[in-house]
Design a protein around this motif. Structure first.
Motif, PDB file in Angstrom:
ATOM      1  N   GLU A 213      76.884   9.958  69.847  1.00 45.25           N
ATOM      2  CA  GLU A 213      77.445  10.664  68.690  1.00 45.25           C
ATOM      3  C   GLU A 213      78.225   9.670  67.851  1.00 45.25           C
ATOM      4  OE1 GLU A 213      80.365  13.644  67.447  1.00 45.25           O
ATOM      5  OE2 GLU A 213      79.570  14.757  69.165  1.00 45.25           O
ATOM      6  N   ASN A 214      77.503   8.911  67.046  1.00 46.20           N
ATOM      7  CA  ASN A 214      78.178   7.902  66.233  1.00 46.20           C
ATOM      8  C   ASN A 214      77.948   8.197  64.754  1.00 46.20           C
ATOM      9  OD1 ASN A 214      79.588   5.727  65.429  1.00 46.20           O
ATOM     10  ND2 ASN A 214      78.134   4.179  66.102  1.00 46.20           N
TER      11      ASN A 214
ATOM     12  N   GLY B 152      83.626   9.427  56.584  1.00 48.65           N
ATOM     13  CA  GLY B 152      84.227   8.675  55.481  1.00 48.65           C
ATOM     14  C   GLY B 152      84.259   9.518  54.229  1.00 48.65           C
ATOM     15  N   ILE B 153      84.457   8.859  53.099  1.00 48.02           N
ATOM     16  CA  ILE B 153      84.532   9.554  51.819  1.00 48.02           C
ATOM     17  C   ILE B 153      83.124   9.950  51.372  1.00 48.02           C
ATOM     18  CG2 ILE B 153      85.139   9.343  49.377  1.00 48.02           C
ATOM     19  CD1 ILE B 153      87.261   7.266  50.215  1.00 48.02           C
TER      20      ILE B 153
ATOM     21  N   GLU C 279      91.124   3.440  41.745  1.00 44.16           N
ATOM     22  CA  GLU C 279      90.655   2.795  42.963  1.00 44.16           C
ATOM     23  C   GLU C 279      91.383   3.494  44.109  1.00 44.16           C
ATOM     24  OE1 GLU C 279      90.498  -1.652  42.914  1.00 44.16           O
ATOM     25  OE2 GLU C 279      91.969  -1.392  44.514  1.00 44.16           O
ATOM     26  N   ILE C 280      90.616   4.135  44.970  1.00 48.13           N
ATOM     27  CA  ILE C 280      91.185   4.949  46.045  1.00 48.13           C
ATOM     28  C   ILE C 280      90.831   4.298  47.375  1.00 48.13           C
ATOM     29  CG2 ILE C 280      91.096   7.227  47.152  1.00 48.13           C
ATOM     30  CD1 ILE C 280      90.295   8.291  44.288  1.00 48.13           C
ATOM     31  N   GLN C 281      91.852   3.902  48.130  1.00 47.96           N
ATOM     32  CA  GLN C 281      91.623   3.258  49.413  1.00 47.96           C
ATOM     33  C   GLN C 281      92.334   4.031  50.500  1.00 47.96           C
ATOM     34  OE1 GLN C 281      93.035  -0.666  48.103  1.00 47.96           O
ATOM     35  NE2 GLN C 281      90.963  -1.408  48.439  1.00 47.96           N
ATOM     36  N   LEU C 282      91.585   4.378  51.538  1.00 43.99           N
ATOM     37  CA  LEU C 282      92.137   5.169  52.627  1.00 43.99           C
ATOM     38  C   LEU C 282      92.154   4.366  53.917  1.00 43.99           C
ATOM     39  CD1 LEU C 282      90.357   8.600  52.086  1.00 43.99           C
ATOM     40  CD2 LEU C 282      92.285   7.631  50.870  1.00 43.99           C
ATOM     41  N   LYS C 283      93.178   4.613  54.733  1.00 46.26           N
ATOM     42  CA  LYS C 283      93.161   4.074  56.087  1.00 46.26           C
ATOM     43  C   LYS C 283      92.187   4.933  56.898  1.00 46.26           C
ATOM     44  CE  LYS C 283      97.488   1.716  55.998  1.00 46.26           C
ATOM     45  NZ  LYS C 283      98.861   2.165  55.807  1.00 46.26           N
ATOM     46  N   ASN C 284      91.956   4.556  58.135  1.00 47.02           N
ATOM     47  CA  ASN C 284      91.023   5.307  58.969  1.00 47.02           C
ATOM     48  C   ASN C 284      91.595   6.693  59.290  1.00 47.02           C
ATOM     49  OD1 ASN C 284      89.353   6.380  60.916  1.00 47.02           O
ATOM     50  ND2 ASN C 284      89.015   4.437  61.939  1.00 47.02           N
ATOM     51  N   LEU C 285      90.952   7.720  58.761  1.00 48.73           N
ATOM     52  CA  LEU C 285      91.409   9.096  58.985  1.00 48.73           C
ATOM     53  C   LEU C 285      90.541   9.816  60.017  1.00 48.73           C
ATOM     54  CD1 LEU C 285      91.957  10.216  55.257  1.00 48.73           C
ATOM     55  CD2 LEU C 285      93.556   9.056  56.784  1.00 48.73           C
TER      56      LEU C 285
ATOM     57  N   ALA D  85      87.056   7.019  65.733  1.00 51.60           N
ATOM     58  CA  ALA D  85      85.686   6.942  65.223  1.00 51.60           C
ATOM     59  C   ALA D  85      85.669   6.033  63.988  1.00 51.60           C
ATOM     60  CB  ALA D  85      85.174   8.337  64.864  1.00 51.60           C
ATOM     61  N   GLU D  86      84.486   5.611  63.620  1.00 56.71           N
ATOM     62  CA  GLU D  86      84.354   4.758  62.445  1.00 56.71           C
ATOM     63  C   GLU D  86      84.661   5.578  61.192  1.00 56.71           C
ATOM     64  OE1 GLU D  86      81.029   1.942  60.222  1.00 56.71           O
ATOM     65  OE2 GLU D  86      80.383   3.536  61.558  1.00 56.71           O
TER      66      GLU D  86
END
Length: 114
Positions: free
Chosen positions: A1-2, A6-7, A88-94, A99-100
């Motif tokens: 299950e990978n 993401g966005i 420019e929208i940058q997110l940390k790992n949510l 998970a990736e």
């Protein structure tokens, strides 16, 4: 299950942006304003590809509201700069459980607010 989490899509709404995710995100991480970085700038058109960024500023984020299904957030900003500003929208790992998280950034050109 990978499956990637993401966005999926960014939309402009009154007072900010909604960000849709490919899968459910971690509720605690997604609700934390510190996990979001947004800046805006204008691009000057030149004959060369690209062109310089001008009027760049880091946006203050008022709040982040996570939808009940954990697949969308509403990011509220005090002011939106219309007329072709690039956000420019940058997110940390949510993603939950390490998970990736990809893609973790998006660009949105704001011409006007709906």
């Amino acid at each position: 299950e990978n499956f990637s989490c993401g966005i999926a899509e960014v939309r402009a709404v009154k007072g900010g942006f909604t960000i849709d995710f490919l899968r459910e995100v971690d509720a605690k991480k997604a609700a934390d304003v510190a996990n979001y970085a947004i800046s805006s700038y204008r691009r000057i058109s030149t004959p060369a590809y690209g062109g310089p960024d001008v009027d760049r500023r880091i946006e203050k984020i008022d709040s982040v509201e996570l939808a009940a299904d954990r697949r969308r957030v509403l990011v509220k900003l005090p002011e939106l700069r219309t007329g072709g500003f690039v956000y420019e929208i940058q997110l940390k790992n949510l993603a939950p459980n390490r998970a990736e998280f990809f893609p973790a950034e998006a660009y949105f050109t704001l011409h006007g607010v709906p």
